[in-house]
Design an enzyme around this catalytic site. Structure first.
Site, PDB file in Angstrom:
ATOM      1  N   ASP A 195      -1.085  -9.443   3.641  1.00  0.00           N
ATOM      2  CA  ASP A 195      -1.338  -8.541   3.327  1.00  0.00           C
ATOM      3  C   ASP A 195      -2.610  -7.259   3.915  1.00  0.00           C
ATOM      4  O   ASP A 195      -3.869  -8.069   3.918  1.00  0.00           O
ATOM      5  CB  ASP A 195      -1.710  -8.592   1.911  1.00  0.00           C
ATOM      6  CG  ASP A 195      -2.677  -7.287   0.892  1.00  0.00           C
ATOM      7  OD1 ASP A 195      -2.350  -6.465   1.263  1.00  0.00           O
ATOM      8  OD2 ASP A 195      -2.371  -7.372  -0.197  1.00  0.00           O
ATOM      9  N   TRP A 239      -5.997 -10.637  -5.090  1.00  0.00           N
ATOM     10  CA  TRP A 239      -4.319  -9.733  -4.552  1.00  0.00           C
ATOM     11  C   TRP A 239      -3.993 -10.953  -3.621  1.00  0.00           C
ATOM     12  O   TRP A 239      -2.132 -10.954  -4.199  1.00  0.00           O
ATOM     13  CB  TRP A 239      -4.692  -8.668  -3.159  1.00  0.00           C
ATOM     14  CG  TRP A 239      -5.002  -8.053  -3.682  1.00  0.00           C
ATOM     15  CD1 TRP A 239      -5.955  -6.916  -4.181  1.00  0.00           C
ATOM     16  CD2 TRP A 239      -4.832  -7.068  -5.026  1.00  0.00           C
ATOM     17  NE1 TRP A 239      -6.918  -5.598  -4.847  1.00  0.00           N
ATOM     18  CE2 TRP A 239      -5.484  -6.188  -5.517  1.00  0.00           C
ATOM     19  CE3 TRP A 239      -3.443  -6.766  -5.839  1.00  0.00           C
ATOM     20  CZ2 TRP A 239      -4.842  -4.524  -6.171  1.00  0.00           C
ATOM     21  CZ3 TRP A 239      -3.293  -6.074  -6.201  1.00  0.00           C
ATOM     22  CH2 TRP A 239      -3.800  -4.747  -6.989  1.00  0.00           C
ATOM     23  N   LYS A 291      -5.783   3.111   0.529  1.00  0.00           N
ATOM     24  CA  LYS A 291      -7.299   2.680   1.186  1.00  0.00           C
ATOM     25  C   LYS A 291      -7.633   2.951   2.144  1.00  0.00           C
ATOM     26  O   LYS A 291      -8.753   3.525   2.313  1.00  0.00           O
ATOM     27  CB  LYS A 291      -7.087   0.867   1.125  1.00  0.00           C
ATOM     28  CG  LYS A 291      -6.170   0.268   0.359  1.00  0.00           C
ATOM     29  CD  LYS A 291      -6.536   0.178  -1.640  1.00  0.00           C
ATOM     30  CE  LYS A 291      -5.998  -0.303  -2.543  1.00  0.00           C
ATOM     31  NZ  LYS A 291      -5.546  -1.640  -2.429  1.00  0.00           N
TER      32      LYS A 291
END
Ligand SMILES: *Cc1c(COP(=O)(O)O)cnc(C)c1O
Length: 374
Positions: free
Chosen positions: A172, A103, A196
């Site tokens: 993030d 990511w 999530k």
């Protein structure tokens, strides 16, 4: 509605607490006597106004968000914010990126379209580790330093924010938001896709220090300009209302959690630590399973592991499925297995997984066939 549901280890969109889904179902056709459901309400009416302001104040309380930070309820997912962060915060100048997995690599690649990006550190030569802070290459004239607190695919998590970086930290936090107390004030900006650990896909949370706002690049769309969204209370245009409502129910659920003397986020963090310890201990004491992430940076939320005999993968997943242990297949880029154990996963779910893993290791064929007793 079913009394009990299987344990869902999906990395995202991920499990949402049963209590939250049941409440949402109860309120689906008629929210608090209004005669209409949340999906059908004007975002500018008083009903939705109370929903979003309660959600914001609960989020601020849960994660101790200081008052000089704006909380934005946006859309686009974390990947859109990989572009929106540089569009809003880079001034088209310099930004440094720490790469610890898939990511953060995507974040770096996207940002390079909008500003002068330098890689501050990269674990490509040692996956599953975080390069020592002393070896990072930082530019003191960078607008920010970006990192991913928890790499959802690689299972690499920063236990604490990087220290002494000299520029605003941007993180993030998609797969660890609200999983434990967090040093929000050590950061300039945080962003998280909701699917999530917070609620349904379609909502992205942004927490940004107000003094960083107001420098969006001209190319940044108004609806995605953090300062415009902040000035309009996340209502410059229609926000993802139903996702915000569910997130609000999750925040209330988090506030109700208790674990011994602990409450709220502390209780959830203690439970998350116990869940992760149980699962890593099972893996580390086994001859079949292996996790290759450095012990110091193992994720408490996403536990990737491999079977040393990859020929057993399909049997492992079949047996898990038949016991009500769902979505354990690893990300396609790394293979193997991944157990995502976000806030909504109870300790009993991890115990059931560990029991199955031990049984499967002793007798793959028998464990695969055995149906869940309950
Ligand atoms: C899931 C995830 C993303 C991608 O999120 P989208 O909402 O699909 O854009 C980015 N970063 C992290 C850490 C994630 O877990």
């Amino acid at each position: 509605m079913p009394e009990t549901r299987p344990y869902n280890f999906s990395a995202g969109p991920a499990a949402i607490p049963d209590e939250v889904l049941r409440q949402a179902a109860d309120e689906m056709l008629d929210w608090h006597g209004s005669g209409i459901g949340v999906m059908e309400m004007s975002h500018r009416g008083s009903h939705f106004g109370s929903i979003i302001s309660q959600a914001e104040s609960d989020l601020r309380e849960l994660w101790a968000v200081p008052s000089d930070y704006a909380v934005l309820f946006m859309q686009g997912g974390a990947l859109a914010h990989n572009a929106l962060v540089p569009l809003n915060l880079s001034r088209g100048a310099k930004a440094d990126y720490v790469l610890t997995g898939s990511w953060s690599r995507k974040s770096r690649n996207e940002a390079a379209r909008y500003c002068d990006v330098q890689v501050a550190a990269d674990n490509a030569d040692a996956p599953g580790s975080i390069p020592p802070r002393a070896a990072w290459r930082l530019r003191d004239d960078a607008q920010y330093l970006h990192y991913c607190v928890n790499e959802t695919i690689d299972g690499v998590e920063f236990a604490a924010p990087p220290a002494d970086v000299g520029v605003p930290l941007v993180a993030d936090v998609s797969s660890m938001v609200l999983s434990r107390p967090f040093e929000v004030a050590a950061h300039g900006c945080l962003y998280a896709g909701a699917q999530k650990n917070v609620g349904p896909a379609g909502l992205t949370l942004v927490i940004v220090r107000r003094d960083l706002l107001g420098h969006a690049l001209p190319a940044c769309p108004s609806a995605l300009d953090y300062s415009v969204v902040a000035a309009n209370g996340s209502m410059f245009n229609t926000p993802p209302t139903y996702a915000i409502y569910i997130a609000g129910l999750v925040f209330q659920w988090l506030k109700r959690q208790r674990e011994g003397a602990l409450g709220g986020i502390e209780a959830v963090a203690a439970r998350n630590a116990a869940k992760a310890a149980l699962l890593y201990d099972c893996i580390d004491t086994s001859a079949l399973y292996v996790n290759r992430v450095d012990a110091a940076c193992r994720s408490r939320m996403n536990v990737p592991f491999h079977l040393r005999d990859e020929n057993l993968n399909a049997a492992f997943l079949d047996g898990a499925q038949s016991r009500g242990l769902l979505q354990l297949k690893g990300h396609k880029s790394v293979g193997g297995m991944r157990a995502s154990i976000y806030n909504a996963m109870p300790l009993a779910g991890v115990r059931a997984l560990v029991d199955y893993m031990r049984a499967f290791e002793r007798d793959p064929v028998g464990a695969q066939r055995a149906e869940c007793a309950s």
